[in-house]
Design a protein around this motif. Structure first.
Motif, PDB file in Angstrom:
ATOM      1  N   THR A   1      30.755  32.078  39.806  1.00 43.74           N
ATOM      2  CA  THR A   1      30.420  31.801  40.719  1.00 43.74           C
ATOM      3  C   THR A   1      31.913  32.416  41.583  1.00 43.74           C
ATOM      4  O   THR A   1      32.577  32.459  41.391  1.00 43.74           O
ATOM      5  N   LEU A   2      31.582  33.258  43.016  1.00 45.47           N
ATOM      6  CA  LEU A   2      32.045  33.448  44.099  1.00 45.47           C
ATOM      7  C   LEU A   2      33.146  32.073  44.778  1.00 45.47           C
ATOM      8  O   LEU A   2      32.731  30.859  44.828  1.00 45.47           O
ATOM      9  N   LEU A   3      34.240  32.832  44.847  1.00 51.37           N
ATOM     10  CA  LEU A   3      35.509  31.668  45.544  1.00 51.37           C
ATOM     11  C   LEU A   3      35.954  32.323  46.953  1.00 51.37           C
ATOM     12  O   LEU A   3      35.903  33.539  46.639  1.00 51.37           O
ATOM     13  N   PRO A   4      36.892  31.914  47.390  1.00 57.91           N
ATOM     14  CA  PRO A   4      37.030  32.956  48.657  1.00 57.91           C
ATOM     15  C   PRO A   4      38.209  33.570  48.166  1.00 57.91           C
ATOM     16  O   PRO A   4      38.184  34.484  48.924  1.00 57.91           O
ATOM     17  N   LEU A   5      39.060  33.490  47.185  1.00 63.35           N
ATOM     18  CA  LEU A   5      39.621  34.795  46.275  1.00 63.35           C
ATOM     19  C   LEU A   5      39.571  34.906  45.862  1.00 63.35           C
ATOM     20  O   LEU A   5      40.377  35.155  44.175  1.00 63.35           O
ATOM     21  N   GLY A   6      38.204  35.301  45.257  1.00 63.91           N
ATOM     22  CA  GLY A   6      37.727  35.454  43.414  1.00 63.91           C
ATOM     23  C   GLY A   6      36.479  35.471  42.876  1.00 63.91           C
ATOM     24  O   GLY A   6      35.949  34.712  44.321  1.00 63.91           O
ATOM     25  N   LYS A   7      36.621  34.905  41.746  1.00 66.33           N
ATOM     26  CA  LYS A   7      35.427  34.620  40.956  1.00 66.33           C
ATOM     27  C   LYS A   7      35.620  33.920  40.010  1.00 66.33           C
ATOM     28  O   LYS A   7      36.756  33.479  39.261  1.00 66.33           O
TER      29      LYS A   7
END
Length: 155
Positions: free
Chosen positions: A136-142
């Motif tokens: 799951t990609l996040l705004p500042l990482g995964k």
């Protein structure tokens, strides 16, 4: 060389399956660890402690390999924030191991030759989870997650 990756576009922590029973003491656990090689061993101990608490000793070996591979990949990203390691029970039949880092580079399974001494980590995770892992990609990482099946209790 073939690059493969399981990508999950939705939340890596779904709601429990309808009708599934989760033990009352199956609260999730989360740990923040520094990006250092010794954090891989700390992640293994953390996951093992939670699995023992849940009475899932039969998953210890596979979970140890999985969290080691995912945490090692996170350490290698070179991020300067903290890595997050978590264990969840989305249903009574699944244990989910999650490793989050501050890097948006996607992990990939690499089809390596027999002479390579590294690069097989995600292929091992894929095999141990029977393909039930994702990102799951996040705004500042995964967050990379891997699901282990819990054996049905004998009837």
């Amino acid at each position: 060389m073939t690059l493969l990756s399981n990508v999950v576009r939705a939340d890596a922590s779904p709601q429990p399956d309808e009708g599934a029973r989760v033990r009352p003491h199956s609260e999730p656990a989360t740990a923040c660890l520094p990006y250092r090689p010794e954090s891989v061993a700390a992640a293994r101990r953390f996951v093992a402690t939670k699995l023992r608490e849940w009475g899932l000793d039969d998953l210890l070996d596979d979970a140890s390999v999985i969290v080691s591979e995912l945490a090692t990949n996170a350490v290698k990203t070179g991020c300067q924030t903290r890595m997050v390691v978590a264990v969840r029970r989305p249903s009574s039949r699944i244990v989910r191991i999650l490793v989050g880092d501050g890097c948006r580079s996607m992990p990939a399974m690499v089809d390596v030759g027999p002479d390579r001494t590294s690069g097989r980590g995600l292929a091992i995770v894929h095999r141990l989870t029977r393909g039930r892992w994702g990102v799951t990609l996040l705004p500042l990482g995964k967050i990379v997650h891997a699901d282990l099946a819990v054996a049905e209790p004998p009837s």
